[in-house]
Design a protein around this motif. Structure first.
Motif, PDB file in Angstrom:
ATOM      1  N   MET A  39      51.625  30.986  37.077  1.00  9.37           N
ATOM      2  CA  MET A  39      50.393  31.758  37.203  1.00  9.37           C
ATOM      3  C   MET A  39      49.870  32.264  35.851  1.00  9.37           C
ATOM      4  N   THR A  40      50.249  31.639  34.757  1.00 15.76           N
ATOM      5  CA  THR A  40      49.817  32.126  33.442  1.00 15.76           C
ATOM      6  C   THR A  40      48.319  31.974  33.231  1.00 15.76           C
ATOM      7  N   GLU A  41      47.704  31.034  33.891  1.00 18.31           N
ATOM      8  CA  GLU A  41      46.266  30.800  33.723  1.00 18.31           C
ATOM      9  C   GLU A  41      45.428  31.385  34.856  1.00 18.31           C
ATOM     10  N   CYS A  42      46.005  32.256  35.674  1.00 19.13           N
ATOM     11  CA  CYS A  42      45.275  32.818  36.810  1.00 19.13           C
ATOM     12  C   CYS A  42      44.213  33.809  36.337  1.00 19.13           C
ATOM     13  N   LYS A  43      43.254  34.049  37.197  1.00 20.30           N
ATOM     14  CA  LYS A  43      42.203  35.013  36.913  1.00 20.30           C
ATOM     15  C   LYS A  43      42.704  36.402  37.302  1.00 20.30           C
ATOM     16  N   PRO A  44      42.633  37.377  36.398  1.00 20.94           N
ATOM     17  CA  PRO A  44      43.123  38.727  36.730  1.00 20.94           C
ATOM     18  C   PRO A  44      42.304  39.372  37.853  1.00 20.94           C
ATOM     19  N   CYS A  45      42.959  40.203  38.649  1.00 20.37           N
ATOM     20  CA  CYS A  45      42.249  40.979  39.662  1.00 20.37           C
ATOM     21  C   CYS A  45      42.545  42.462  39.424  1.00 20.37           C
ATOM     22  N   GLU A  46      41.738  43.326  40.024  1.00 25.47           N
ATOM     23  CA  GLU A  46      41.808  44.752  39.721  1.00 25.47           C
ATOM     24  C   GLU A  46      42.784  45.543  40.585  1.00 25.47           C
ATOM     25  N   THR A  47      43.159  45.008  41.734  1.00 29.87           N
ATOM     26  CA  THR A  47      44.067  45.732  42.628  1.00 29.87           C
ATOM     27  C   THR A  47      45.250  44.837  42.983  1.00 29.87           C
ATOM     28  N   PRO A  48      46.415  45.419  43.236  1.00 27.64           N
ATOM     29  CA  PRO A  48      47.590  44.604  43.548  1.00 27.64           C
ATOM     30  C   PRO A  48      47.601  44.038  44.962  1.00 27.64           C
ATOM     31  N   MET A  49      46.739  44.565  45.847  1.00 25.85           N
ATOM     32  CA  MET A  49      46.780  44.153  47.251  1.00 25.85           C
ATOM     33  C   MET A  49      45.397  44.315  47.866  1.00 25.85           C
ATOM     34  N   GLU A  50      45.069  43.430  48.792  1.00 22.77           N
ATOM     35  CA  GLU A  50      43.812  43.580  49.519  1.00 22.77           C
ATOM     36  C   GLU A  50      43.875  44.819  50.401  1.00 22.77           C
ATOM     37  N   GLU A  51      42.759  45.471  50.550  1.00 17.70           N
ATOM     38  CA  GLU A  51      42.696  46.666  51.385  1.00 17.70           C
ATOM     39  C   GLU A  51      42.876  46.320  52.859  1.00 17.70           C
ATOM     40  N   LYS A  52      43.690  47.098  53.546  1.00 18.43           N
ATOM     41  CA  LYS A  52      43.939  46.979  54.987  1.00 18.43           C
ATOM     42  C   LYS A  52      44.499  45.622  55.412  1.00 18.43           C
ATOM     43  N   LEU A  53      45.210  44.949  54.525  1.00 21.85           N
ATOM     44  CA  LEU A  53      45.817  43.665  54.846  1.00 21.85           C
ATOM     45  C   LEU A  53      47.074  43.885  55.676  1.00 21.85           C
ATOM     46  N   LYS A  54      47.219  43.165  56.765  1.00 28.81           N
ATOM     47  CA  LYS A  54      48.400  43.245  57.627  1.00 28.81           C
ATOM     48  C   LYS A  54      48.969  41.839  57.792  1.00 28.81           C
TER      49      LYS A  54
END
Length: 166
Positions: A39-54
């Protein structure tokens, strides 16, 4: 035994001493984990987890390589020592180590994308003089958020700072 000087690196934890703070981080370890997972070339995201993901253990998505999943999640569990911001998410993905599926792996990949953008984060201990340490503890629980076992998942954050001595 001789004096080895100031501590700078111990068990993959980097210790940086600044004029106003002491910082503990694991940027090199996090970078190696990104390499191991491809995953070295992945696009960064701002949160570690999606909200309300189950997610459920009884997922119907395709199975993934359990050894790779466990290796990466184990590495993430070690990163929690200096990254309390990922504690809840890492605990959540750890529930699926027995039989990991595509949707579980997607959540781990999102967490790795979060690391891509925050690889240099860590814990900062501010230097204080003439003051005492003050702790603030905040806890939270998701009230039966585990779909499989109907258990609650709790989390806790500890903040500390200095307060003047009066």
């Amino acid at each position: 035994m001789g004096d080895l000087g100031a501590l700078s690196y111990y068990l993959s934890i980097e210790v940086k001493r600044g004029k106003e703070e002491l910082t503990l981080g694991q940027s090199a370890y996090a970078s190696k984990l990104l390499e191991k997972s491809g995953m070295t070339e992945c696009k960064p995201c701002e949160t570690p987890m999606e909200e309300k993901l189950k997610l459920m253990k009884a997922s119907t998505t395709a199975k993934v390589d359990a050894t790779l999943y466990r290796r990466i999640v184990g590495g993430l569990r070690y990163l929690v020592h200096t990254r309390p911001d990922i504690m809840f998410t890492v605990g959540y993905v750890s529930h699926f180590m027995e039989d990991p599926r595509e949707d579980h792996w997607a959540m781990v990949k999102r967490l790795l994308c979060y690391f891509k953008g925050t690889v240099d984060h860590g814990i900062i201990f501010p230097r204080t003089s003439g003051s005492r340490l003050q702790f603030t503890v905040v806890s939270d629980v998701d009230m039966v958020g585990d779909i499989d076992g109907r258990r609650s998942t709790s989390n806790m954050l500890v903040f500390f700072g200095s307060a003047p001595i009066s």
